[in-house]
Design an enzyme around this catalytic site. Structure first.
Site, PDB file in Angstrom:
ATOM      1  N   ARG A   9     -19.336 -51.773  58.038  1.00 23.88           N
ATOM      2  CA  ARG A   9     -19.932 -51.349  56.829  1.00 23.88           C
ATOM      3  C   ARG A   9     -21.024 -52.232  56.457  1.00 23.88           C
ATOM      4  O   ARG A   9     -20.881 -53.437  56.966  1.00 23.88           O
ATOM      5  CB  ARG A   9     -19.133 -51.109  55.531  1.00 23.88           C
ATOM      6  CG  ARG A   9     -17.772 -50.229  55.717  1.00 23.88           C
ATOM      7  CD  ARG A   9     -16.824 -50.373  54.392  1.00 23.88           C
ATOM      8  NE  ARG A   9     -17.545 -50.393  53.201  1.00 23.88           N
ATOM      9  CZ  ARG A   9     -16.921 -51.041  52.121  1.00 23.88           C
ATOM     10  NH1 ARG A   9     -15.551 -51.791  52.452  1.00 23.88           N
ATOM     11  NH2 ARG A   9     -17.507 -50.987  51.049  1.00 23.88           N
ATOM     12  N   SER A  11     -21.976 -53.910  53.434  1.00 23.22           N
ATOM     13  CA  SER A  11     -22.012 -54.627  52.198  1.00 23.22           C
ATOM     14  C   SER A  11     -21.827 -56.085  52.650  1.00 23.22           C
ATOM     15  O   SER A  11     -21.418 -56.274  53.876  1.00 23.22           O
ATOM     16  CB  SER A  11     -20.496 -54.181  51.437  1.00 23.22           C
ATOM     17  OG  SER A  11     -19.517 -54.817  52.365  1.00 23.22           O
ATOM     18  N   LYS A  79      -6.411 -53.172  54.487  1.00 26.16           N
ATOM     19  CA  LYS A  79      -5.730 -52.496  53.391  1.00 26.16           C
ATOM     20  C   LYS A  79      -6.612 -51.042  53.106  1.00 26.16           C
ATOM     21  O   LYS A  79      -5.919 -50.202  52.563  1.00 26.16           O
ATOM     22  CB  LYS A  79      -5.656 -53.213  52.366  1.00 26.16           C
ATOM     23  CG  LYS A  79      -7.138 -53.558  51.591  1.00 26.16           C
ATOM     24  CD  LYS A  79      -6.891 -54.501  50.031  1.00 26.16           C
ATOM     25  CE  LYS A  79      -8.319 -54.644  49.722  1.00 26.16           C
ATOM     26  NZ  LYS A  79      -8.155 -55.664  48.569  1.00 26.16           N
ATOM     27  N   ASP A  80      -7.635 -50.763  53.620  1.00 28.11           N
ATOM     28  CA  ASP A  80      -8.435 -49.613  53.451  1.00 28.11           C
ATOM     29  C   ASP A  80      -8.112 -48.615  54.693  1.00 28.11           C
ATOM     30  O   ASP A  80      -8.521 -47.515  54.602  1.00 28.11           O
ATOM     31  CB  ASP A  80     -10.172 -49.815  53.410  1.00 28.11           C
ATOM     32  CG  ASP A  80     -10.171 -50.750  52.295  1.00 28.11           C
ATOM     33  OD1 ASP A  80      -9.661 -50.689  51.187  1.00 28.11           O
ATOM     34  OD2 ASP A  80     -11.291 -51.494  52.440  1.00 28.11           O
ATOM     35  N   THR A 123     -11.020 -54.158  37.318  1.00 27.38           N
ATOM     36  CA  THR A 123     -10.333 -53.979  38.648  1.00 27.38           C
ATOM     37  C   THR A 123     -10.287 -52.153  39.037  1.00 27.38           C
ATOM     38  O   THR A 123     -10.319 -51.608  38.068  1.00 27.38           O
ATOM     39  CB  THR A 123      -8.906 -54.496  38.710  1.00 27.38           C
ATOM     40  OG1 THR A 123      -8.239 -53.860  40.144  1.00 27.38           O
ATOM     41  CG2 THR A 123      -7.957 -53.817  37.659  1.00 27.38           C
ATOM     42  N   SER A 125      -8.225 -51.210  41.378  1.00 26.15           N
ATOM     43  CA  SER A 125      -7.005 -51.096  42.053  1.00 26.15           C
ATOM     44  C   SER A 125      -5.980 -50.569  40.819  1.00 26.15           C
ATOM     45  O   SER A 125      -5.646 -51.186  40.107  1.00 26.15           O
ATOM     46  CB  SER A 125      -6.627 -52.259  42.473  1.00 26.15           C
ATOM     47  OG  SER A 125      -5.343 -52.138  42.885  1.00 26.15           O
ATOM     48  N   ARG A 127      -3.041 -50.475  41.502  1.00 28.31           N
ATOM     49  CA  ARG A 127      -1.763 -51.457  41.614  1.00 28.31           C
ATOM     50  C   ARG A 127      -2.031 -52.505  40.643  1.00 28.31           C
ATOM     51  O   ARG A 127      -1.131 -52.925  39.971  1.00 28.31           O
ATOM     52  CB  ARG A 127      -1.509 -52.122  43.315  1.00 28.31           C
ATOM     53  CG  ARG A 127      -0.865 -53.188  43.257  1.00 28.31           C
ATOM     54  CD  ARG A 127      -0.535 -54.004  44.580  1.00 28.31           C
ATOM     55  NE  ARG A 127      -2.093 -54.141  44.896  1.00 28.31           N
ATOM     56  CZ  ARG A 127      -2.662 -55.529  44.609  1.00 28.31           C
ATOM     57  NH1 ARG A 127      -2.139 -56.384  43.799  1.00 28.31           N
ATOM     58  NH2 ARG A 127      -3.892 -55.688  45.057  1.00 28.31           N
ATOM     59  N   ARG A 128      -3.141 -53.159  40.652  1.00 25.64           N
ATOM     60  CA  ARG A 128      -3.584 -54.302  39.852  1.00 25.64           C
ATOM     61  C   ARG A 128      -3.520 -53.856  38.484  1.00 25.64           C
ATOM     62  O   ARG A 128      -2.913 -54.472  37.542  1.00 25.64           O
ATOM     63  CB  ARG A 128      -4.998 -54.907  40.255  1.00 25.64           C
ATOM     64  CG  ARG A 128      -4.680 -55.505  41.661  1.00 25.64           C
ATOM     65  CD  ARG A 128      -6.351 -55.971  42.053  1.00 25.64           C
ATOM     66  NE  ARG A 128      -6.507 -56.726  43.318  1.00 25.64           N
ATOM     67  CZ  ARG A 128      -7.463 -56.609  44.171  1.00 25.64           C
ATOM     68  NH1 ARG A 128      -8.386 -55.772  43.886  1.00 25.64           N
ATOM     69  NH2 ARG A 128      -7.224 -57.321  45.428  1.00 25.64           N
ATOM     70  N   ARG A 145     -16.403 -50.659  39.878  1.00 25.89           N
ATOM     71  CA  ARG A 145     -16.750 -50.442  41.247  1.00 25.89           C
ATOM     72  C   ARG A 145     -17.773 -51.499  41.388  1.00 25.89           C
ATOM     73  O   ARG A 145     -18.239 -52.102  40.626  1.00 25.89           O
ATOM     74  CB  ARG A 145     -17.197 -49.098  41.756  1.00 25.89           C
ATOM     75  CG  ARG A 145     -16.076 -48.033  41.417  1.00 25.89           C
ATOM     76  CD  ARG A 145     -15.127 -48.104  42.711  1.00 25.89           C
ATOM     77  NE  ARG A 145     -15.749 -48.273  44.024  1.00 25.89           N
ATOM     78  CZ  ARG A 145     -16.202 -47.330  44.849  1.00 25.89           C
ATOM     79  NH1 ARG A 145     -16.223 -46.157  44.426  1.00 25.89           N
ATOM     80  NH2 ARG A 145     -16.667 -47.635  46.140  1.00 25.89           N
ATOM     81  N   GLY A 146     -18.123 -51.567  42.601  1.00 25.23           N
ATOM     82  CA  GLY A 146     -19.198 -52.807  43.180  1.00 25.23           C
ATOM     83  C   GLY A 146     -18.643 -53.804  43.929  1.00 25.23           C
ATOM     84  O   GLY A 146     -17.517 -54.138  44.103  1.00 25.23           O
ATOM     85  N   ASN A 147     -19.784 -54.394  44.488  1.00 23.13           N
ATOM     86  CA  ASN A 147     -19.299 -55.797  45.272  1.00 23.13           C
ATOM     87  C   ASN A 147     -18.839 -56.931  44.339  1.00 23.13           C
ATOM     88  O   ASN A 147     -19.025 -56.950  43.241  1.00 23.13           O
ATOM     89  CB  ASN A 147     -20.616 -56.005  46.352  1.00 23.13           C
ATOM     90  CG  ASN A 147     -21.780 -56.375  45.503  1.00 23.13           C
ATOM     91  OD1 ASN A 147     -21.725 -56.875  44.536  1.00 23.13           O
ATOM     92  ND2 ASN A 147     -22.952 -56.177  46.138  1.00 23.13           N
ATOM     93  N   THR A 150     -21.473 -58.363  42.268  1.00 17.36           N
ATOM     94  CA  THR A 150     -21.602 -57.424  40.757  1.00 17.36           C
ATOM     95  C   THR A 150     -20.515 -57.668  40.063  1.00 17.36           C
ATOM     96  O   THR A 150     -20.619 -57.711  38.629  1.00 17.36           O
ATOM     97  CB  THR A 150     -21.768 -55.967  41.527  1.00 17.36           C
ATOM     98  OG1 THR A 150     -22.883 -55.712  42.396  1.00 17.36           O
ATOM     99  CG2 THR A 150     -21.915 -55.192  40.293  1.00 17.36           C
ATOM    100  N   ARG A 151     -19.307 -57.824  40.429  1.00 17.55           N
ATOM    101  CA  ARG A 151     -18.055 -57.742  39.598  1.00 17.55           C
ATOM    102  C   ARG A 151     -17.966 -59.145  38.758  1.00 17.55           C
ATOM    103  O   ARG A 151     -17.715 -59.285  37.722  1.00 17.55           O
ATOM    104  CB  ARG A 151     -17.081 -57.584  40.366  1.00 17.55           C
ATOM    105  CG  ARG A 151     -16.809 -56.136  40.964  1.00 17.55           C
ATOM    106  CD  ARG A 151     -15.347 -55.832  41.630  1.00 17.55           C
ATOM    107  NE  ARG A 151     -15.347 -54.584  42.464  1.00 17.55           N
ATOM    108  CZ  ARG A 151     -14.373 -53.911  42.734  1.00 17.55           C
ATOM    109  NH1 ARG A 151     -13.128 -54.219  42.357  1.00 17.55           N
ATOM    110  NH2 ARG A 151     -14.451 -52.985  43.189  1.00 17.55           N
ATOM    111  N   CYS A 240      -3.474 -45.445  50.188  1.00 18.37           N
ATOM    112  CA  CYS A 240      -3.656 -46.935  49.822  1.00 18.37           C
ATOM    113  C   CYS A 240      -4.119 -47.352  48.577  1.00 18.37           C
ATOM    114  O   CYS A 240      -4.280 -48.513  48.485  1.00 18.37           O
ATOM    115  CB  CYS A 240      -4.563 -47.534  51.200  1.00 18.37           C
ATOM    116  SG  CYS A 240      -6.216 -46.747  51.171  1.00 18.37           S
TER     117      CYS A 240
END
Length: 316
Positions: A9, A11, A79-80, A123, A125, A127-128, A145-147, A150-151, A240
């Site tokens: 990818r 990113s 994990k993806d 987040t 996720s 799960r989180r 979302r975002g890299n 960005t976060r 996932c």
């Protein structure tokens, strides 16, 4: 000199982790590396991962590129990667896993315990989100979302009080100093396969150089422990992005696995822990022990109502 085409990818994180493992692959293979950047659905869409279904949104385009012969190996965040085997492909190598923990990156150096009441924590996720609801029901989870940059920027500019990220990703980007609290795995277990990478190749045997390189970067213990974790997802027939955590490790010639399934708001959970003794440290014996602990964990989780907390993933 042989050239190995590595799909990734585009990113910053994907490129950083791909370059790190590709350099090792090239050295062991005695080959040159050519990078092939692939745009995935997860890179294009701004929708939440939960609404996209999670499974495969980052992997499908990479796999298509590999099957089309546009590259020789692709690098995934494990994990993806969907748990089901993909026809025509195989898992060529799983390098040694990095830090498995989640990291809280908060304003003013806050920890999970010291976040102010009503804090906004970003987040994407489920799960989180569930774990945050269980640990700090007085704070608000914000789907983002975002890299990584960005976060982290949303914290720096005051839009959020904190974000939850994978410690491994921060480390691979040289941003480990952004973490204000590394959440202990015993209290805050993470996603199956978190911190690990997957090198996927076509099912047929590749060049001698490629196979030599894959054998060199593969880490048997990591491959076995992530197998155990991912078999929990497979056994529960969950994607996932489901609110499921699993952590496996090898110690004193035993393979341990703990898996937890959460309700979406974190108010309910079911946990199972098991251990098995591999007959040896050979890859096949470690894999057999991983399958054993995962099967026992899945049976116990389902017997205690896990299916009601994490419904089966719907077919696309």
């Amino acid at each position: 000199m042989t050239v190995i085409r590595v799909g990734t990818r585009g990113s910053a994180l994907a490129l950083a982790q791909t370059r790190q493992v590709a350099e090792r692959l090239a050295k062991a293979a005695g080959a040159e590396i050519e990078y092939v950047t692939v745009t995935t659905e997860g890179d294009i869409s701004r929708a939440s991962l939960a609404s996209l279904g999670g499974t495969g949104v980052f992997a499908t385009a990479l796999r298509e590129s590999l099957l089309a012969g546009e590259c020789d190996v692709v690098v995934h965040s494990l994990k993806d990667l969907p748990t089901a085997e993909h026809e025509g492909l195989r898992l060529g190598a799983v390098p040694k896993r990095a830090d498995v923990r989640d990291a809280l990156c908060a304003a003013d150096g806050a920890t999970l315990a010291t976040l102010p009441e009503g804090a906004r924590v970003g987040t994407g996720s489920p799960r989180r989100i569930a774990q945050l609801g269980a640990a700090r029901p007085d704070v608000t989870a914000v789907d983002i979302r975002g890299n990584i940059d960005t976060r982290l920027g949303k914290v720096a500019d005051g839009e959020l009080d904190a974000v939850l990220l994978a410690a491994a990703g921060l480390g691979r980007l040289g941003r480990a100093d952004a973490a204000t609290d590394l959440l202990p795995i015993e209290d805050w277990p993470t996603a199956p396969g978190q911190g690990a990478l997957a090198l996927e190749v076509r099912a047929e045997r590749g060049s001698r150089e490629l196979e030599r390189g894959l054998g060199s970067v593969d880490h048997g213990t990591t491959r076995a422990t992530v197998l155990a974790e991912r078999l929990v997802l497979a056994g529960l027939e969950a994607g996932c992005s489901a609110p499921i955590a699993a952590h496996s490790f090898v110690d004193d010639d035993l393979i341990f696995l703990t898996a937890t399934v959460y309700s979406g708001d974190g108010t309910q959970r079911v946990t199972s822990s098991h251990a098995a003794t591999p007959e040896s440290r050979r890859a096949s014996d470690l894999a057999d022990a991983a399958r054993e602990v995962a099967a026992r964990a899945v049976e116990e989780l389902l017997g205690n109502g896990a299916a009601e907390l994490a419904p089966k993933e719907e077919a696309p």
